[in-house]
Design an enzyme around this catalytic site. Structure first.
Site, PDB file in Angstrom:
ATOM      1  N   ARG A 132      -0.677   8.727  98.320  1.00 34.08           N
ATOM      2  CA  ARG A 132      -1.804   9.183  99.130  1.00 34.08           C
ATOM      3  C   ARG A 132      -2.216   8.085 100.108  1.00 34.08           C
ATOM      4  O   ARG A 132      -2.133   6.900  99.781  1.00 34.08           O
ATOM      5  CB  ARG A 132      -3.007   9.514  98.230  1.00 34.08           C
ATOM      6  CG  ARG A 132      -2.893  10.833  97.479  1.00 34.08           C
ATOM      7  CD  ARG A 132      -3.053  12.038  98.415  1.00 34.08           C
ATOM      8  NE  ARG A 132      -3.024  13.318  97.722  1.00 34.08           N
ATOM      9  CZ  ARG A 132      -1.946  14.107  97.619  1.00 34.08           C
ATOM     10  NH1 ARG A 132      -0.789  13.728  98.168  1.00 34.08           N
ATOM     11  NH2 ARG A 132      -2.025  15.263  97.000  1.00 34.08           N
ATOM     12  N   HIS A 189       4.216  13.230 106.063  1.00 34.55           N
ATOM     13  CA  HIS A 189       3.921  13.786 104.734  1.00 34.55           C
ATOM     14  C   HIS A 189       4.990  14.813 104.312  1.00 34.55           C
ATOM     15  O   HIS A 189       4.680  16.002 104.104  1.00 34.55           O
ATOM     16  CB  HIS A 189       2.525  14.436 104.714  1.00 34.55           C
ATOM     17  CG  HIS A 189       1.982  14.563 103.310  1.00 34.55           C
ATOM     18  ND1 HIS A 189       0.639  14.409 103.006  1.00 34.55           N
ATOM     19  CD2 HIS A 189       2.599  14.817 102.133  1.00 34.55           C
ATOM     20  CE1 HIS A 189       0.466  14.582 101.701  1.00 34.55           C
ATOM     21  NE2 HIS A 189       1.634  14.827 101.152  1.00 34.55           N
TER      22      HIS A 189
END
Lengths: 302, 302
Positions: free
Chosen positions: B217, B265
């Site tokens: 993250r 991502h």
């Protein structure tokens, strides 16, 4: 009689080889270096790493030539190479390991679409692409000698469906492999039969969008045919470690081609620490009249 | 009662999930989509993929929430999330496989010095660099849940010396790992304890020249600390797949930093085909009163 170490080596490289060979050669062997004065008539074994053309022909008592690495195409192309003297190539275990890691690195580089993502980064483009798992990415390996077999096994171990091909399987086998290959890796020896094998006819048999990794020799590749196949988007990307002319000339179009990744012939270097042991074992075997590992066939070319 | 599928999903994505869930859910279950009209008072189970904040609090009969993926940090940060309702995260086998392949790809990318060779190519520089084998490249994995353990195993299988760390091992264990890590991969869950863990103090404990791969993250990373560590050459390169703000803003310095590789991502996407089965199995277990897989602790944050 003495063993001559002969090659295009720096003083420091001669010293490193000498150190490692001394560790593994029997105590009664005499090692001489071509960089120093030595008696040509006393040499019966030559350990060679890119020897100057014609040099081996000047050794009247030569009975055995051991290459310090795997590729002997340059050695065999020297017309003065004595044909009656056995020649062995050397597949160093550390070099096999390095080649395997290089193949894994470049297959993953293409599999995970690094060239496309790096291009996107250069344009500040946030654009996820379709995820493909290794199980859906078919890899074809040309050349199933020690290096090719090790590479194919490692790729299969991490989940890629892998097919291998050696020249003995013939051109039908090659056509079958190409039609089922998304990423093609070349690890063939360079011989009269394999020179120019990476050409337009071969590229056409690959699925549209396939990629190429050449880790063997520049002479395998027909450079204009690759440029045409990239231009037509039939080949999506090529990773090249070897070239017809090395270093790759500064004005060569490969340097700036967005679909080509250039490495300066670094796929796998021979490590004197591990290779010296293999060479020494072969010399002991030769002296004892036992079978020599890696014996080269002049007819086959490897 | 019915099962609600709720998330930031396109019509097409809703349709794909519905199709795969229908294959695996028992025939007597009713699946309703938040994109269509449904009765809120009839919903007792919610399948969620980035649900709008507050949405779960509007379901009076809610008894179980199943996330369709592994990261639940955003879900837990919604203050209206009912704390008394069990919440499960989902580690899809295809997603674990994709994460493993992504980690292998990026470790090999750094191990084989691709960033340096690509930079050299841009300058037409033919410059072989020191060859290092995987056996000499130490990898540290932060996070030893399903994903971290799978990644660590795969890296060990291809020959890297691997150490793993989970928060339960404490900060001494982390310091020990960092001192022996050439490539650090972050796969921790994002919690109050791990937010900002990739900071100056951590970077200083790595050997000079170490590299970072963040696949977890953006909140784990203190961005200015990374820029400083790169500037000082303490960190040689960073591969980042996740960011505090996604998409990464166009003016963000990471885009153009020569020592940073940016991915949008894409490390590992959940595959509805395999994830739907895991979710359906959990729902059947919940209905039967059996143990639910991937139950989240609100206190731990994962």
């Amino acid at each position: 009689m003495s063993i001559l170490l002969l090659g295009k080596l720096s003083e420091a490289e001669y010293a490193v080889w000498q150190q490692h060979l001394s560790l593994h050669l029997p105590a009664d062997e005499t090692l001489v270096l071509a960089s120093q004065a030595y008696d040509k008539t006393a040499v019966d074994i030559a350990l060679v790493a890119n020897p100057p053309a014609g040099a081996l022909a000047t050794l009247p008592k030569l009975r055995f030539v051991q290459s310090l690495w795997a590729g002997v195409d340059r050695l065999l192309s020297d017309p003065s190479l004595p044909e009656n003297v056995p020649l062995a190539r050397l597949v160093d275990p550390a070099m096999t390991r390095a080649m395997t890691e290089c193949a894994l690195a470049n297959v993953f580089y293409l599999h995970r679409q690094l060239p496309a993502y790096l291009r996107q980064q250069a344009h500040r483009q946030w654009q996820p692409r379709q995820q493909v798992l290794a199980a859906q990415r078919r890899v074809g390996v040309l050349g199933m000698g020690k290096l090719g077999a090790a590479v194919a096994q490692a790729l299969a171990d991490v989940g890629f469906p892998v097919m291998g091909w050696s020249r003995q399987q013939g051109s039908d086998g090659l056509t079958a492999l190409l039609s089922r290959t998304d990423i093609l890796i070349n690890l063939l020896p360079l011989t009269a039969h394999t020179t120019g094998i990476l050409n337009a006819a071969l590229f056409e048999k690959l699925p549209v969008g396939a990629a190429l990794i050449n880790l063997a020799r520049g002479g395998h590749l027909v450079e204009p045919d690759l440029l045409a196949a990239l231009e037509q988007q039939h080949i999506s990307h090529a990773v090249l470690d070897v070239f017809n002319e090395e270093p790759l000339p500064e004005r060569h179009p490969f340097w700036t081609h967005p679909q080509i990744t250039v490495f300066p012939h670094v796929a796998a270097a021979t490590d004197p620490a591990t290779a010296a042991r293999v060479a020494a074992e072969n010399i002991v075997a030769f002296r004892a009249g036992r079978a020599i590992g890696g014996l080269v066939s002049h007819a086959q070319g490897y």
